[in-house]
Design an enzyme around this catalytic site. Structure first.
Site, PDB file in Angstrom:
ATOM      1  N   GLY A   1      37.211  94.864 114.586  1.00 39.75           N
ATOM      2  CA  GLY A   1      36.452  96.093 114.360  1.00 39.75           C
ATOM      3  C   GLY A   1      35.063  95.835 113.823  1.00 39.75           C
ATOM      4  CE  LYS A   2      35.360  91.675 108.978  1.00 37.08           C
ATOM      5  NZ  LYS A   2      35.476  90.332 108.342  1.00 37.08           N
TER       6      LYS A   2
ATOM      7  CG  LEU B   1      42.881  89.788 114.466  1.00 34.87           C
ATOM      8  CD1 LEU B   1      42.332  89.922 113.045  1.00 34.87           C
ATOM      9  CD2 LEU B   1      43.280  91.153 115.016  1.00 34.87           C
ATOM     10  CB  ALA B   2      39.999  87.946 120.505  1.00 36.94           C
TER      11      ALA B   2
ATOM     12  CB  SER C   1      42.918  83.018 118.031  1.00 31.45           C
ATOM     13  OG  SER C   1      41.649  83.600 117.849  1.00 31.45           O
TER      14      SER C   1
ATOM     15  N   GLY D   1      38.294  87.097 115.841  1.00 28.40           N
ATOM     16  CA  GLY D   1      37.638  88.155 115.080  1.00 28.40           C
ATOM     17  C   GLY D   1      37.036  89.255 115.933  1.00 28.40           C
ATOM     18  CG  LEU D   2      35.341  88.474 119.871  1.00 23.22           C
ATOM     19  CD1 LEU D   2      35.533  87.944 121.289  1.00 23.22           C
ATOM     20  CD2 LEU D   2      33.916  88.991 119.695  1.00 23.22           C
TER      21      LEU D   2
ATOM     22  CE1 TYR E   1      44.071  73.639 114.369  1.00 24.20           C
ATOM     23  CE2 TYR E   1      45.493  74.497 112.638  1.00 24.20           C
ATOM     24  CZ  TYR E   1      45.084  74.488 113.960  1.00 24.20           C
ATOM     25  OH  TYR E   1      45.683  75.330 114.870  1.00 24.20           O
TER      26      TYR E   1
END
Length: 352
Positions: A222-223, A215-216, A213, A218-219, A61
């Site tokens: 909900g955004k 939330l995939a 990850s 960020g997918l 990272y």
């Protein structure tokens, strides 16, 4: 905050782990985030105040910068009870031995990580990815050596396939090496591939499961919505390609269900997605990240959200994976003799 045993070990970790890929912003990681020491210190404080007791990073990272920032934030003296996890496998230089899971690379990188994080011991040291060119006997012996030297307390794997894990556990058992206590995997409502083998193996072999990850990318926050461009500032807007989306219509059906349940409960879609994972039997902890205080605080709230059976069923129904071979054959001909591990995949299909 709830604490769960990490696999067959006696170590308890919080159901939410702090991820630090957003620390540093060097190279490819800049797409994810570029938090400096002062910003990172604030995020760490927020997570620790919420009861998080595990901070997860990796040497790759920001080319070591994430680990260095953790060392600066913790000041070389960790608060009592705070656990550190890191990983090694990927390239840390241009030389022929600057990557992989050889004894040479693992021991060198472990010592480098200890220096960057200003600590004497790593609580959970994870092999970050498969290395098909190094004999597993060498990798498992090197990890065992690090434990015996007192540099590492527990070891785990990440992104291994089912047969990789079982081969590694078999070698550990045969040679009396320390076993993996956990695996770190990608597992979300959108990508439930882990239910074919990785989660059943965890149940059967007593491995803890850390989810990266969740939330995939960020997918599932909900955004992102159907027929809408990726919002500016998100990973997808910047061209991030993980995870691959094979059925876009299915993705948006899942997102719409998350948003609907979130609106009904007065919480974010992200919290609903994380709560679904935390409630899965095999999952020990979900790794959350973020660029802002708001993102961390919203994700942390998922630890207290309990979904109803009906809400879980709605999410299961919209996301259940197809039964591939040999599982469809087992479902048709062996469903009277299924184990607890088998049911991690088969349960929703037997109810139909």
């Amino acid at each position: 905050m709830e604490y769960r045993l990490l696999g067959r070990s006696g170590l308890k970790i919080s159901t939410v782990t702090m991820g630090t890929m957003t620390f540093g912003g060097v190279g490819w990681a800049k797409t994810v985030g570029d938090l400096g020491v002062q910003e990172a210190r604030r995020m760490v404080d927020i997570c620790l105040d919420a009861g998080v007791n595990l901070i997860d990073t990796a040497n790759v990272y920001s080319n070591g910068e994430s680990e260095r920032i953790i060392g600066e934030v913790l000041g070389g003296k960790r608060p009592d009870g705070v656990l550190l996890a890191t990983k090694a496998r990927f390239g840390m230089g241009d030389g022929p031995n600057d990557r992989g899971l050889s004894r040479y690379h693992l021991i060198r990188e472990c010592e480098a990580s200890l220096q960057r994080m200003k600590t004497d011991v790593i609580d959970l040291y994870q092999v970050h990815e498969w290395d098909g060119q190094t004999p597993l006997e060498e990798t498992m012996e090197a990890l065992d050596t690090l434990i015996r030297q007192g540099k590492v307390r527990y070891v785990g794997c990440s992104n291994y396939s089912g047969w990789h894990i079982m081969k590694a556990l078999g070698i550990a058992n045969e040679y009396k090496y320390q076993r993996f206590v956990s695996q770190q995997i990608h597992y979300t409502l959108e990508a439930r591939d882990a239910e074919y083998e990785l989660l059943p193996i965890s149940i059967d072999q007593g491995l803890g499961v850390l989810v990266w990850s969740p939330l995939a990318g960020g997918l599932l926050s909900g955004k992102h919505r159907r027929d809408a461009a990726a919002p500016e500032g998100t990973r997808q807007f910047a061209g991030w390609t993980e995870p691959p989306i094979r059925d876009e219509n299915r993705l948006w059906n899942i997102v719409e269900t998350l948003v609907a349940i979130g609106q009904e409960r007065g919480v974010s879609a992200a919290q609903v997605a994380l709560a679904w994972l935390i409630g899965r039997k095999a999952v020990t902890s979900v790794i959350i990240g973020g660029r802002t205080e708001a993102q961390f605080k919203d994700n942390l709230a998922a630890a207290e959200l309990k979904l109803s059976d009906d809400e879980r069923k709605r999410l299961d129904d919209v996301s259940v994976p197809p039964v591939i071979y040999p599982y469809w054959h087992q479902l048709n001909t062996a469903n009277e003799r299924l184990s607890e591990a088998d049911m991690e995949l088969f349960a929703p299909h037997l109810k139909k």
